[in-house]
Design a protein around this motif. Structure first.
Motif, PDB file in Angstrom:
ATOM      1  N   ASN A 120     -69.544  77.274 -61.517  1.00  0.00           N
ATOM      2  CA  ASN A 120     -69.959  77.778 -60.166  1.00  0.00           C
ATOM      3  C   ASN A 120     -69.633  77.085 -59.109  1.00  0.00           C
ATOM      4  OD1 ASN A 120     -71.814  78.934 -58.501  1.00  0.00           O
ATOM      5  ND2 ASN A 120     -73.643  78.279 -59.254  1.00  0.00           N
ATOM      6  N   LEU A 121     -68.997  77.885 -58.056  1.00  0.00           N
ATOM      7  CA  LEU A 121     -68.532  77.496 -56.777  1.00  0.00           C
ATOM      8  C   LEU A 121     -69.559  77.149 -55.962  1.00  0.00           C
ATOM      9  CD1 LEU A 121     -68.821  79.957 -54.250  1.00  0.00           C
ATOM     10  CD2 LEU A 121     -67.246  80.870 -55.629  1.00  0.00           C
ATOM     11  N   TYR A 122     -71.008  77.431 -56.204  1.00  0.00           N
ATOM     12  CA  TYR A 122     -72.137  77.034 -55.124  1.00  0.00           C
ATOM     13  C   TYR A 122     -72.541  75.452 -55.799  1.00  0.00           C
ATOM     14  CZ  TYR A 122     -72.367  81.658 -53.711  1.00  0.00           C
ATOM     15  OH  TYR A 122     -71.888  82.953 -53.087  1.00  0.00           O
ATOM     16  N   ASN A 123     -73.111  74.804 -54.731  1.00  0.00           N
ATOM     17  CA  ASN A 123     -73.714  73.612 -54.968  1.00  0.00           C
ATOM     18  C   ASN A 123     -74.568  73.362 -56.155  1.00  0.00           C
ATOM     19  OD1 ASN A 123     -75.702  71.070 -54.322  1.00  0.00           O
ATOM     20  ND2 ASN A 123     -74.244  70.908 -52.604  1.00  0.00           N
ATOM     21  N   ASN A 124     -74.323  72.366 -57.023  1.00  0.00           N
ATOM     22  CA  ASN A 124     -75.224  72.257 -58.147  1.00  0.00           C
ATOM     23  C   ASN A 124     -76.403  71.463 -57.984  1.00  0.00           C
ATOM     24  OD1 ASN A 124     -74.606  69.466 -57.684  1.00  0.00           O
ATOM     25  ND2 ASN A 124     -73.069  69.265 -59.558  1.00  0.00           N
ATOM     26  N   GLY A 125     -76.844  71.039 -56.598  1.00  0.00           N
ATOM     27  CA  GLY A 125     -78.166  70.575 -56.226  1.00  0.00           C
ATOM     28  C   GLY A 125     -78.284  68.928 -56.675  1.00  0.00           C
ATOM     29  N   GLN A 126     -77.246  68.309 -57.041  1.00  0.00           N
ATOM     30  CA  GLN A 126     -77.242  67.095 -57.364  1.00  0.00           C
ATOM     31  C   GLN A 126     -78.004  66.282 -56.264  1.00  0.00           C
ATOM     32  OE1 GLN A 126     -75.281  65.492 -60.135  1.00  0.00           O
ATOM     33  NE2 GLN A 126     -76.774  64.063 -59.543  1.00  0.00           N
ATOM     34  N   ARG A 127     -77.987  66.565 -55.077  1.00  0.00           N
ATOM     35  CA  ARG A 127     -78.748  65.969 -54.078  1.00  0.00           C
ATOM     36  C   ARG A 127     -80.282  65.867 -54.310  1.00  0.00           C
ATOM     37  NH1 ARG A 127     -76.446  70.056 -50.571  1.00  0.00           N
ATOM     38  NH2 ARG A 127     -78.097  71.198 -49.549  1.00  0.00           N
ATOM     39  N   TYR A 128     -80.465  66.743 -54.684  1.00  0.00           N
ATOM     40  CA  TYR A 128     -81.951  66.887 -55.123  1.00  0.00           C
ATOM     41  C   TYR A 128     -82.589  66.248 -56.129  1.00  0.00           C
ATOM     42  CZ  TYR A 128     -81.049  70.962 -51.942  1.00  0.00           C
ATOM     43  OH  TYR A 128     -80.699  71.636 -50.734  1.00  0.00           O
ATOM     44  N   ASN A 130     -84.255  63.564 -58.668  1.00  0.00           N
ATOM     45  CA  ASN A 130     -85.079  62.479 -58.456  1.00  0.00           C
ATOM     46  C   ASN A 130     -85.581  62.063 -59.578  1.00  0.00           C
ATOM     47  OD1 ASN A 130     -87.074  60.592 -57.405  1.00  0.00           O
ATOM     48  ND2 ASN A 130     -88.160  62.334 -56.228  1.00  0.00           N
ATOM     49  N   GLU A 131     -85.340  61.062 -60.313  1.00  0.00           N
ATOM     50  CA  GLU A 131     -85.961  60.502 -61.497  1.00  0.00           C
ATOM     51  C   GLU A 131     -87.366  60.274 -61.718  1.00  0.00           C
ATOM     52  OE1 GLU A 131     -83.721  57.195 -62.933  1.00  0.00           O
ATOM     53  OE2 GLU A 131     -81.765  58.217 -63.114  1.00  0.00           O
ATOM     54  N   LYS A 132     -88.134  60.160 -60.288  1.00  0.00           N
ATOM     55  CA  LYS A 132     -89.442  59.893 -60.259  1.00  0.00           C
ATOM     56  C   LYS A 132     -90.317  61.225 -59.967  1.00  0.00           C
ATOM     57  CE  LYS A 132     -89.087  55.169 -58.533  1.00  0.00           C
ATOM     58  NZ  LYS A 132     -89.311  54.127 -57.644  1.00  0.00           N
ATOM     59  N   HIS A 133     -89.613  62.458 -60.003  1.00  0.00           N
ATOM     60  CA  HIS A 133     -90.196  63.611 -59.929  1.00  0.00           C
ATOM     61  C   HIS A 133     -90.997  63.874 -61.385  1.00  0.00           C
ATOM     62  CE1 HIS A 133     -90.592  67.948 -59.760  1.00  0.00           C
ATOM     63  NE2 HIS A 133     -90.763  67.844 -58.437  1.00  0.00           N
ATOM     64  N   PHE A 134     -91.932  64.887 -61.075  1.00  0.00           N
ATOM     65  CA  PHE A 134     -92.688  65.002 -62.357  1.00  0.00           C
ATOM     66  C   PHE A 134     -91.685  65.586 -63.756  1.00  0.00           C
ATOM     67  CE2 PHE A 134     -97.017  66.036 -60.255  1.00  0.00           C
ATOM     68  CZ  PHE A 134     -97.360  64.617 -60.146  1.00  0.00           C
ATOM     69  N   TYR A 135     -90.678  66.317 -63.118  1.00  0.00           N
ATOM     70  CA  TYR A 135     -89.887  67.031 -64.356  1.00  0.00           C
ATOM     71  C   TYR A 135     -88.465  67.241 -64.084  1.00  0.00           C
ATOM     72  CZ  TYR A 135     -90.929  71.257 -61.692  1.00  0.00           C
ATOM     73  OH  TYR A 135     -90.931  72.142 -60.633  1.00  0.00           O
ATOM     74  N   THR A 136     -87.927  67.272 -63.038  1.00  0.00           N
ATOM     75  CA  THR A 136     -86.869  67.873 -62.478  1.00  0.00           C
ATOM     76  C   THR A 136     -85.564  67.052 -63.267  1.00  0.00           C
ATOM     77  OG1 THR A 136     -86.561  66.581 -60.539  1.00  0.00           O
ATOM     78  CG2 THR A 136     -87.392  68.841 -60.435  1.00  0.00           C
ATOM     79  N   SER A 137     -85.800  65.648 -63.573  1.00  0.00           N
ATOM     80  CA  SER A 137     -84.681  64.867 -64.087  1.00  0.00           C
ATOM     81  C   SER A 137     -84.489  65.079 -65.721  1.00  0.00           C
ATOM     82  CB  SER A 137     -85.099  63.411 -64.071  1.00  0.00           C
ATOM     83  OG  SER A 137     -84.033  62.506 -64.487  1.00  0.00           O
ATOM     84  N   ASP A 138     -85.629  65.299 -66.300  1.00  0.00           N
ATOM     85  CA  ASP A 138     -85.854  65.432 -67.717  1.00  0.00           C
ATOM     86  C   ASP A 138     -85.595  66.942 -67.970  1.00  0.00           C
ATOM     87  OD1 ASP A 138     -86.756  62.789 -68.326  1.00  0.00           O
ATOM     88  OD2 ASP A 138     -88.934  63.231 -68.386  1.00  0.00           O
ATOM     89  N   LEU A 139     -85.652  67.644 -67.344  1.00  0.00           N
ATOM     90  CA  LEU A 139     -85.649  69.184 -67.595  1.00  0.00           C
ATOM     91  C   LEU A 139     -84.194  69.642 -67.279  1.00  0.00           C
ATOM     92  CD1 LEU A 139     -89.009  70.805 -67.262  1.00  0.00           C
ATOM     93  CD2 LEU A 139     -88.001  69.709 -69.337  1.00  0.00           C
ATOM     94  N   ASP A 140     -83.112  68.919 -66.581  1.00  0.00           N
ATOM     95  CA  ASP A 140     -82.129  69.158 -66.224  1.00  0.00           C
ATOM     96  C   ASP A 140     -82.032  70.396 -65.083  1.00  0.00           C
ATOM     97  OD1 ASP A 140     -80.800  67.425 -68.110  1.00  0.00           O
ATOM     98  OD2 ASP A 140     -81.158  69.195 -69.591  1.00  0.00           O
ATOM     99  N   ILE A 141     -82.942  70.153 -64.132  1.00  0.00           N
ATOM    100  CA  ILE A 141     -83.043  71.300 -63.052  1.00  0.00           C
ATOM    101  C   ILE A 141     -82.032  71.238 -62.196  1.00  0.00           C
ATOM    102  CG2 ILE A 141     -84.465  72.138 -61.280  1.00  0.00           C
ATOM    103  CD1 ILE A 141     -85.698  72.402 -64.153  1.00  0.00           C
ATOM    104  N   GLY A 143     -78.152  69.195 -60.708  1.00  0.00           N
ATOM    105  CA  GLY A 143     -77.054  68.143 -61.091  1.00  0.00           C
ATOM    106  C   GLY A 143     -75.993  69.128 -61.842  1.00  0.00           C
ATOM    107  N   ASN A 144     -74.965  68.588 -62.572  1.00  0.00           N
ATOM    108  CA  ASN A 144     -73.998  69.135 -63.439  1.00  0.00           C
ATOM    109  C   ASN A 144     -74.764  69.651 -64.563  1.00  0.00           C
ATOM    110  OD1 ASN A 144     -71.852  68.457 -61.782  1.00  0.00           O
ATOM    111  ND2 ASN A 144     -71.607  66.523 -62.661  1.00  0.00           N
TER     112      ASN A 144
END
Length: 618
Positions: A120-128, A130-141, A143-144
């Motif tokens: 994808n040539l668009y941003n992968n959202g890495q800057r969003y 957050n390991e302390k978020h309810f689920y985004t880190s565990d569910l691969d929301i 980043g790469n």
């Protein structure tokens, strides 16, 4: 991020459908390249013609000096300026068309990359992340190899933020249904979607704070002293100077001296306002092309006849303020201001028309009359970008479905043939059924049998569903719930946190969420790994019983068969599921299928044996 390549089975999409989608993108990319090459040649031709006109201007100045005849200068400059302006405009048109088709090719090739390799040539959202978020880190929301990387088609900073927000928290039922209708309409108009992406691609190259500076510029008045009388003088100055030049040529040379005095006076006025001109020009010069590009995007939204409720509401916000028309007007004014920077052309324009000052006054008048509604207008673009992004699965993966949003007293999360959207190529699907109930499902199974992937499959598809997007399933019904995960727990040297302490912190967050957040659905993968087996079992059992007491709902994946015994104690609340393996001739065979009951076959000994460690029974 996880590697999902090992968990595969038959893909559901017909090969012919996928091939047609790929062929359409390939054909569109090839046609776009042909058009880009054509307009590149046209732009080069007009560039040469413009150079020729510029040479003629120099020649006219030379003739004026040689013949001491200002009529030649006056007539020649007027004709050549008109020709130069026309050539600049035409060359600019061809350059914009060239750039558009180059970007159109990139957008179509990007869809091919997304389908074939999840590039994808668009941003992968890495800057969003957050390991302390309810689920985004565990569910691969983010980043790469993430969900955001799969679907993101937002180029603007505001669009990136909006899509990230949609994937970070569930919307309410009404909003989800409105987004679904909007996505259906956009997906049915893929040409419009691709063209709008193309027109916005420039924004991905801009500084992340570009639009913030634009809003500041539009909202900050210049406070030009003497603006009222200057506006009047600027209107008469070119006629006064031309009259003196003509009078000097046909009546008396004295008028030539007057013309020179008027020209000097004009330049002195410009010099006296030099700080204003430099200040306005420095800011405006950087945003002219950006404004022109955004104007095209606004026009694309305004020119479409929308049917869905949300798209119509967004359209009305732009139409009532004539956004595309007003931004085009401002862009043209700023572009005209840049003419004053073109060597001899700029000198003549400033002498005759006080050009730079005239454009700055017109820009300030525009800002006073139009700047108020533009921040809201740019938010409309951001929302359309987010809608375009969640429409990507509907277009590229037509076998995905729009989930039904349940409105039941208990929790509802049912799915048929649900699979993980980030698994490339073939993937396993499973069914799951939680219909208007309060349950905790214990999932046991061998290593690598599919427990963790199944939890993530349920979680990531729920995130998609509650953002308004299609899901990777043949059917799904889900309540508006808040996912809370407990999966990738790790220590932190920076925070002096051990693995066990990190697990306790996550458990505390989970229990607090169950008690205080709206309809939490938890996903727990192997609790309390950072302690001994007895404490692990007793602690896990205690946590699950506390969750039952709080009427918590969710899934717990574990290797500990003793946890499965909770079904005996709480038969109306706890259900057992498992993933198993088949061992044939010493080889492990995985089917990655969810089954009712508890697992009886484990594979740790076999896996250890494969690396040369024999486990002897006691």
């Amino acid at each position: 991020m996880l590697s999902y390549c090992c968990k595969i089975e038959a893909a559901k999409i017909p090969i012919s459908v996928q091939q047609t989608i790929i062929a359409n993108y390939e054909d569109a990319a090839a046609k776009a390249k042909q058009q880009a090459d054509h307009y590149k040649k046209e732009a080069n031709t007009y560039s040469l013609l413009r150079l020729g006109v510029f040479a003629l201007m120099i020649f006219v100045v030379y003739l004026t000096v040689q013949q001491d005849n200002f009529v030649v200068l006056g007539v020649g400059v007027i004709i050549l300026l008109a020709a130069f302006t026309a050539l600049v405009a035409q060359q600019g048109k061809y350059e914009r068309l060239r750039d558009y088709y180059l970007d159109l090719e990139r957008v179509n090739l990007n869809e091919l990359d997304s389908i074939n390799t999840q590039g994808n040539l668009y941003n992968n959202g890495q800057r969003y992340g957050n390991e302390k978020h309810f689920y985004t880190s565990d569910l691969d929301i983010f980043g790469n190899a993430s969900l955001y990387n799969l679907i993101n088609r937002t180029a603007t900073s505001a669009g990136n933020d909006k899509l990230a927000a949609w994937l970070s928290a569930p919307a309410d039922k009404s909003t989800i249904l409105q987004r679904q209708d909007a996505v259906k309409e956009i997906a049915a108009n893929n040409d419009w979607k691709v063209n709008t992406q193309t027109k916005l691609l420039f924004a991905g190259k801009e500084d992340i704070d570009q639009t913030k500076r634009l809003f500041i510029y539009l909202g900050t008045p210049l406070h030009l002293s003497g603006e009222k009388w200057l506006s009047i003088y600027i209107k008469i100055a070119p006629f006064l100077l031309l009259a003196m030049v003509l009078a000097g040529s046909f009546l008396s040379p004295v008028f030539i001296l007057v013309a020179i005095a008027v020209a000097i006076a004009n330049m002195l006025i410009l010099f006296s306002k030099g700080s204003y001109i430099l200040k306005a020009g420095a800011v405006a010069g950087k945003i002219s092309d950006v404004l022109a590009s955004y104007a095209v995007v606004f026009e694309a939204i305004e020119s479409k006849q929308w049917q869905s409720k949300r798209c119509t509401e967004l359209y009305e916000k732009l139409k009532v303020n004539q956004t595309s028309k007003n931004i085009t007007e401002l862009s043209k004014l700023i572009n005209k201001l840049s003419y004053s920077l073109i060597m001899i052309v700029g000198f003549i324009l400033n002498v005759f028309f006080l050009w730079a000052l005239k454009q700055i006054i017109l820009i300030e008048n525009w800002k006073r009359n139009n700047h108020q509604n533009f921040e809201e207008a740019f938010d409309v673009i951001a929302e359309f970008e987010a809608l375009i992004s969640i429409a990507v699965p509907a277009i590229n993966y037509p076998e995905w479905v729009y989930p039904t949003i349940a409105d039941t007293e208990g929790y509802t999360l049912t799915a048929k043939n649900i699979a993980h959207p980030l698994i490339r190529g073939k993937r396993v699907d499973n069914d799951y059924d939680l219909q208007d109930a309060f349950k905790i499902d214990i999932i046991t199974g061998s290593n690598m049998a599919g427990k963790s992937t199944f939890l993530r499959t349920i979680g990531i598809n729920t995130v998609l569903a509650l953002s308004g997007a299609p899901v990777c399933a043949s059917a799904m019904e889900v309540s508006v719930i808040t996912i809370v995960s407990y999966m990738r727990i790790k220590d932190s040297l920076n925070e002096s946190t051990s693995t066990f302490k990190a697990e306790l912190d996550r458990l505390q967050m989970l229990l607090a969420a169950v008690e205080h957040e709206h309809r939490v659905f938890f996903l727990i993968d192997e609790m309390l790994r950072g302690t001994n087996s007895m404490d692990k079992y007793l602690g896990s059992k205690a946590v699950i019983e506390q969750l039952i007491a709080k009427k918590g709902v969710g899934m717990v994946a574990t290797h500990d068969l003793q946890i499965a015994r909770l079904e005996d104690k709480y038969p109306d609340y706890v259900r057992n599921y498992y993933f198993d393996i088949q061992v044939k001739e010493g080889e492990m065979l995985f089917d990655y299928k969810l089954k009712h009951g508890e697992c009886k076959t484990f594979n740790a000994s076999l896996l250890l044996k494969q690396i040369g460690i024999n486990v002897q029974p006691e």
